[in-house]
Design a protein around this motif. Structure first.
Motif, mmCIF file in Angstrom:
data_model
loop_
_atom_site.group_PDB
_atom_site.id
_atom_site.type_symbol
_atom_site.label_atom_id
_atom_site.label_comp_id
_atom_site.label_asym_id
_atom_site.label_seq_id
_atom_site.Cartn_x
_atom_site.Cartn_y
_atom_site.Cartn_z
ATOM 1 N N MET A 1 50.776 44.980 68.934
ATOM 2 C CA MET A 1 50.681 46.152 68.071
ATOM 3 C C MET A 1 51.270 45.841 66.691
ATOM 4 O O MET A 1 50.713 46.221 65.665
ATOM 5 N N LYS A 2 52.418 45.129 66.644
ATOM 6 C CA LYS A 2 53.048 44.773 65.380
ATOM 7 C C LYS A 2 52.141 43.864 64.562
ATOM 8 O O LYS A 2 52.052 43.981 63.333
ATOM 9 N N LYS A 3 51.441 42.924 65.255
ATOM 10 C CA LYS A 3 50.541 42.022 64.547
ATOM 11 C C LYS A 3 49.374 42.791 63.936
ATOM 12 O O LYS A 3 48.931 42.497 62.828
ATOM 13 N N ILE A 4 48.890 43.780 64.668
ATOM 14 C CA ILE A 4 47.778 44.592 64.165
ATOM 15 C C ILE A 4 48.207 45.377 62.932
ATOM 16 O O ILE A 4 47.509 45.429 61.925
ATOM 17 N N LEU A 5 49.408 45.987 62.997
ATOM 18 C CA LEU A 5 49.919 46.746 61.869
ATOM 19 C C LEU A 5 50.152 45.845 60.655
ATOM 20 O O LEU A 5 49.889 46.237 59.512
ATOM 21 N N LEU A 6 50.661 44.618 60.932
ATOM 22 C CA LEU A 6 50.901 43.677 59.851
ATOM 23 C C LEU A 6 49.594 43.276 59.180
ATOM 24 O O LEU A 6 49.510 43.206 57.950
ATOM 25 N N CYS A 7 48.552 43.051 59.991
ATOM 26 C CA CYS A 7 47.249 42.688 59.438
ATOM 27 C C CYS A 7 46.670 43.821 58.594
ATOM 28 O O CYS A 7 46.100 43.587 57.529
ATOM 29 N N ILE A 8 46.838 45.060 59.099
ATOM 30 C CA ILE A 8 46.352 46.214 58.347
ATOM 31 C C ILE A 8 47.089 46.340 57.021
ATOM 32 O O ILE A 8 46.497 46.594 55.983
ATOM 33 N N PHE A 9 48.413 46.125 57.048
ATOM 34 C CA PHE A 9 49.226 46.215 55.829
ATOM 35 C C PHE A 9 48.818 45.136 54.822
ATOM 36 O O PHE A 9 48.637 45.427 53.630
ATOM 37 N N LEU A 10 48.650 43.888 55.275
ATOM 38 C CA LEU A 10 48.262 42.801 54.388
ATOM 39 C C LEU A 10 46.875 43.020 53.821
ATOM 40 O O LEU A 10 46.628 42.782 52.631
ATOM 41 N N SER A 11 45.955 43.500 54.668
ATOM 42 C CA SER A 11 44.590 43.770 54.205
ATOM 43 C C SER A 11 44.594 44.851 53.130
ATOM 44 O O SER A 11 43.899 44.752 52.123
ATOM 45 N N GLY A 12 45.405 45.883 53.351
ATOM 46 C CA GLY A 12 45.496 46.960 52.363
ATOM 47 C C GLY A 12 46.102 46.494 51.066
ATOM 48 O O GLY A 12 45.659 46.878 49.979
ATOM 49 N N THR A 13 47.122 45.629 51.171
ATOM 50 C CA THR A 13 47.777 45.104 49.965
ATOM 51 C C THR A 13 46.826 44.245 49.152
ATOM 52 O O THR A 13 46.738 44.365 47.925
ATOM 53 N N ILE A 14 46.070 43.381 49.849
ATOM 54 C CA ILE A 14 45.113 42.512 49.162
ATOM 55 C C ILE A 14 44.004 43.333 48.521
ATOM 56 O O ILE A 14 43.607 43.104 47.380
ATOM 57 N N SER A 15 43.511 44.316 49.259
ATOM 58 C CA SER A 15 42.447 45.176 48.725
ATOM 59 C C SER A 15 42.917 45.939 47.491
ATOM 60 O O SER A 15 42.195 46.063 46.503
ATOM 61 N N LEU A 16 44.167 46.422 47.532
ATOM 62 C CA LEU A 16 44.722 47.151 46.399
ATOM 63 C C LEU A 16 44.887 46.236 45.195
ATOM 64 O O LEU A 16 44.589 46.610 44.059
ATOM 65 N N SER A 17 45.324 45.008 45.449
ATOM 66 C CA SER A 17 45.502 44.046 44.352
ATOM 67 C C SER A 17 44.166 43.730 43.699
ATOM 68 O O SER A 17 44.054 43.656 42.466
ATOM 69 N N ILE A 18 43.116 43.538 44.540
ATOM 70 C CA ILE A 18 41.791 43.251 44.009
ATOM 71 C C ILE A 18 41.276 44.432 43.203
ATOM 72 O O ILE A 18 40.688 44.278 42.130
ATOM 73 N N ALA A 19 41.519 45.622 43.725
ATOM 74 C CA ALA A 19 41.056 46.825 43.035
ATOM 75 C C ALA A 19 41.738 46.996 41.687
ATOM 76 O O ALA A 19 41.154 47.541 40.749
ATOM 77 N N GLN A 20 42.986 46.536 41.595
ATOM 78 C CA GLN A 20 43.732 46.692 40.351
ATOM 79 C C GLN A 20 43.542 45.516 39.404
ATOM 80 O O GLN A 20 44.102 45.497 38.321
ATOM 81 N N THR A 21 42.750 44.516 39.812
ATOM 82 C CA THR A 21 42.493 43.341 38.997
ATOM 83 C C THR A 21 41.125 43.458 38.340
ATOM 84 O O THR A 21 40.155 43.816 38.983
ATOM 85 N N SER A 22 41.064 43.163 37.053
ATOM 86 C CA SER A 22 39.791 43.202 36.349
ATOM 87 C C SER A 22 39.642 41.954 35.499
ATOM 88 O O SER A 22 40.617 41.267 35.172
ATOM 89 N N PHE A 23 38.406 41.655 35.128
ATOM 90 C CA PHE A 23 38.092 40.469 34.341
ATOM 91 C C PHE A 23 37.351 40.885 33.083
ATOM 92 O O PHE A 23 36.479 41.762 33.120
ATOM 93 N N LYS A 24 37.694 40.251 31.948
ATOM 94 C CA LYS A 24 37.008 40.516 30.693
ATOM 95 C C LYS A 24 36.746 39.204 29.960
ATOM 96 O O LYS A 24 37.492 38.232 30.096
ATOM 97 N N LEU A 25 35.670 39.212 29.190
ATOM 98 C CA LEU A 25 35.385 38.124 28.274
ATOM 99 C C LEU A 25 35.605 38.647 26.861
ATOM 100 O O LEU A 25 35.059 39.686 26.481
ATOM 101 N N ILE A 26 36.416 37.944 26.071
ATOM 102 C CA ILE A 26 36.772 38.399 24.722
ATOM 103 C C ILE A 26 36.292 37.380 23.692
ATOM 104 O O ILE A 26 36.532 36.173 23.832
ATOM 105 N N ILE A 27 35.611 37.882 22.674
ATOM 106 C CA ILE A 27 35.209 37.074 21.531
ATOM 107 C C ILE A 27 35.880 37.656 20.296
ATOM 108 O O ILE A 27 35.774 38.867 20.047
ATOM 109 N N ASP A 28 36.568 36.832 19.530
ATOM 110 C CA ASP A 28 37.171 37.338 18.300
ATOM 111 C C ASP A 28 37.143 36.269 17.214
ATOM 112 O O ASP A 28 37.014 35.075 17.491
ATOM 113 N N ALA A 29 37.267 36.719 15.984
ATOM 114 C CA ALA A 29 37.251 35.827 14.827
ATOM 115 C C ALA A 29 38.016 36.495 13.697
ATOM 116 O O ALA A 29 38.223 37.710 13.701
#
Length: 240
Positions: A1-29
């Motif tokens: 049960m602890k392993k299942i909860l740990l997996c759920i917690f890690l999956s949620g943390t990774i998903s949240l991190s991905i959701a909060q991460t964005s990528f941009k391409l910047i051109i300036d001069a």
């Protein structure tokens, strides 16, 4: 049960991190104002005077950056091209002999040294949201740059008395040549230092920024230590 909860917690943390991460391409001069930082070599003796000074040179730059955003932190890197350099002035005079038979020679020169670099920066920025408008960003980081081409030119005049008449005459001086990079060339091929950056990014993608590059590398292959200093003002656009 602890392993299942740990997996759920890690999956949620990774998903949240991905959701909060964005990528941009910047051109300036934009525009540069650059100069060399070098110790003063002014010198005055009983028979000679030497004066040297450097002033700013206008140039330009452009770059393409990839930006990764995690919460309020942005990490940028990419490739840029920058045209920098410095203007200089030099005066030298020397007196020979003594009394009525003494005479003085002198030379006065203005020079322009232009250096072109490919630059790779690594910037870490902190973003401060501004409601309904965009964000303020501030930060900086190291850079490394590689010299690609350059030119050196000078103009002026030298004065000296005529050997027969004794009258002082002036001879114009003019020179222009390409700059070579490398340990045995005119300028070392690699430059590095620290960039400081601040600016504003609008929600529609438009951005404006100001930056200053503090050169740490000695680019001179001989003589006094010489470093690059560059002030930049940029206008750009971020995609995605």
């Amino acid at each position: 049960m602890k392993k299942i909860l740990l997996c759920i917690f890690l999956s949620g943390t990774i998903s949240l991190s991905i959701a909060q991460t964005s990528f941009k391409l910047i051109i300036d001069a934009g525009a540069n104002e650059s100069s060399f930082h070098q110790p003063s070599s002014n010198m005055t003796t009983a028979t000679s005077v030497q004066q040297n000074s450097y002033s700013n040179l206008m140039g330009y730059h452009f770059e393409a950056l990839a930006e990764f955003n995690i919460d309020q932190i942005s990490i940028q890197s990419g490739l840029g091209y920058s045209a920098i350099g410095s203007k200089g002035s030099e005066y030298y005079s020397e007196t020979f002999g003594s009394g009525a038979s003494s005479y003085t020679t002198s030379s006065s020169l203005t020079s322009t040294e232009k250096l072109n670099y490919f630059e790779i920066p690594l910037n870490i920025l902190y973003n401060i949201p501004v409601a309904k408008t965009g964000k303020v960003f501030v930060g900086g980081g190291p850079y490394i740059a590689f010299g690609s081409s350059g030119t050196y030119s000078n103009s002026g005049a030298s004065t000296a008395p005529d050997a027969i008449t004794g009258e002082t005459s002036s001879t114009p001086i003019s020179e222009s040549q390409s700059i070579t990079f490398g340990s045995t060339g005119d300028v070392k091929s690699t430059d590095y230092g620290i960039n400081a950056i601040a600016g504003f990014s609008y929600k529609d993608g438009l951005l404006i920024k100001i930056g200053y590059g503090f050169g740490l590398a000695n680019i001179a292959t001989s003589g006094a230590k010489t470093t690059n200093n560059v002030l930049r003002v940029s206008l750009g656009y971020s995609f995605f």
